[in-house]
Write a protein that holds these residues in place. Structure first.
Motif, short mmCIF file in Angstrom:
data_model
loop_
_atom_site.label_atom_id
_atom_site.label_comp_id
_atom_site.label_asym_id
_atom_site.label_seq_id
_atom_site.Cartn_x
_atom_site.Cartn_y
_atom_site.Cartn_z
N GLN A 91 -6.65 -2.10 -4.54
CA GLN A 91 -5.25 -2.52 -4.64
C GLN A 91 -5.13 -4.03 -4.47
OE1 GLN A 91 -2.72 -1.23 -5.78
NE2 GLN A 91 -0.84 -1.86 -4.73
N MET A 93 0.81 -1.22 0.00
CA MET A 93 0.00 0.00 0.00
C MET A 93 0.85 1.27 0.00
SD MET A 93 -3.11 -1.07 -0.13
CE MET A 93 -3.85 0.55 0.03
N GLN A 127 -10.17 1.78 -1.50
CA GLN A 127 -8.89 1.76 -2.20
C GLN A 127 -8.03 0.57 -1.78
OE1 GLN A 127 -8.10 3.73 -4.77
NE2 GLN A 127 -10.16 4.55 -4.57
N VAL A 163 0.59 3.49 -3.47
CA VAL A 163 -0.76 3.94 -3.83
C VAL A 163 -1.36 4.85 -2.77
CG1 VAL A 163 -1.25 1.98 -5.32
CG2 VAL A 163 -1.84 1.85 -2.89
#
Length: 286
Positions: free
Chosen positions: A278, A235, A274, A238
């Motif tokens: 991902q 993560m 999100q 992003v």
């Protein structure tokens, strides 16, 4: 996370493809058997609406990233995520009436996701709470948390959290030997430098220090995934620019002050969506 949720309430990998279940009949397939494990970042503690099937202590939301993934893929979801969970709650009951999370797994499980490790030894959340307290005491000046604690937080992550993560992931593998297992890193809570003392009471000099603690935790998660054959969902890139200092609609993590969720320093609904995106991208799910 256990201590943070308590304080809030008290105060005010790329894989080869999708695992497809055997055909039930001509032209049809059974839904993916998906089990969601993990802590408050997986449970989406503080995000509405709450999950009516969850124990109240778990603060689980039906807008958490496992539910988003299940809705997008048509998977059959068993969600046992629970706020405050650490790796010890995989094999042991976290609360009375809340079974060990590993009990949700079985040999037919095809997909497992989780965030876990942030509550182990209370080190990650303790670093945020302690640095916030010290930052308030200096009105955001200097690096009082780094000056007091030095490498102690990172040392604990490397010597205690990392082996616990390996053990937990191996236990998941033992219970669900054919499953694709994915463990997510934690989205950035703070920017690399500067910070936002009005929203996050962390001294300016401690912002990169805390960011380093989180980077160490995420790296421990990554290394544990590699050691056990799990997929690491990174993560870091992003979530850059979506930390708790950002505006509503941009940030994925809610700040201590001026936030929208009752459980502070945790993902909001956008952050959870999100995290789901991902994870699906890394796993090749659609």
């Amino acid at each position: 996370m256990r201590r943070l949720a308590t304080c809030v309430l008290a105060a005010a990998a790329v894989v080869t493809g999708v695992v497809v279940a055997p055909t039930a009949s001509a032209g049809t397939t059974q839904p993916l058997d998906y089990v969601a494990l993990g802590d408050s970042y997986s449970a989406a503690s503080g995000v509405l609406p709450p999950d009516p099937t969850a124990a109240p202590q778990c603060l689980r939301s039906t807008s958490n990233y496992p539910h988003v993934i299940a809705a997008a893929t048509g998977a059959q979801l068993t969600d046992v995520t629970c706020g405050g969970a650490d790796t010890g709650d995989y094999a042991g009951a976290q609360y009375q009436g809340v079974p060990p999370q590993l009990d949700a797994l079985h040999p037919g499980t095809q997909l497992v996701t989780m965030t876990i490790g942030g509550n182990d030894s209370n080190v990650f959340i303790s670093s945020i709470l302690e640095c916030g307290t010290l930052g308030a005491s200096t009105l955001g000046q200097g690096s009082p948390c780094k000056d007091r604690y030095g490498s102690s937080f990172e040392d604990t992550i490397n010597t205690t959290t990392y082996p616990a993560l390996v053990q937990a992931l191996q236990a998941v593998r033992d219970r669900a030997p054919d499953a694709q297992v994915a463990i997510l890193g934690y989205p950035w809570i703070l920017p690399a430098t500067g910070g936002c003392f009005d929203k996050m009471p962390v001294a300016e000099g401690d912002v990169p220090y805390l960011r380093g603690v989180q980077a160490t935790l995420n790296d421990a998660v990554r290394r544990a995934a590699a050691a056990t054959g799990a997929t690491y969902v990174d993560m870091n890139q992003v979530s850059e620019g979506h930390d708790a200092c950002q505006a509503i609609g941009v940030r994925w993590i809610e700040p201590v002050l001026q936030g929208t969720n009752p459980v502070i320093v945790h993902p909001n609904a956008l952050g959870e969506s999100q995290m789901a995106a991902q994870t699906m991208a890394v796993l090749g799910l659609s």
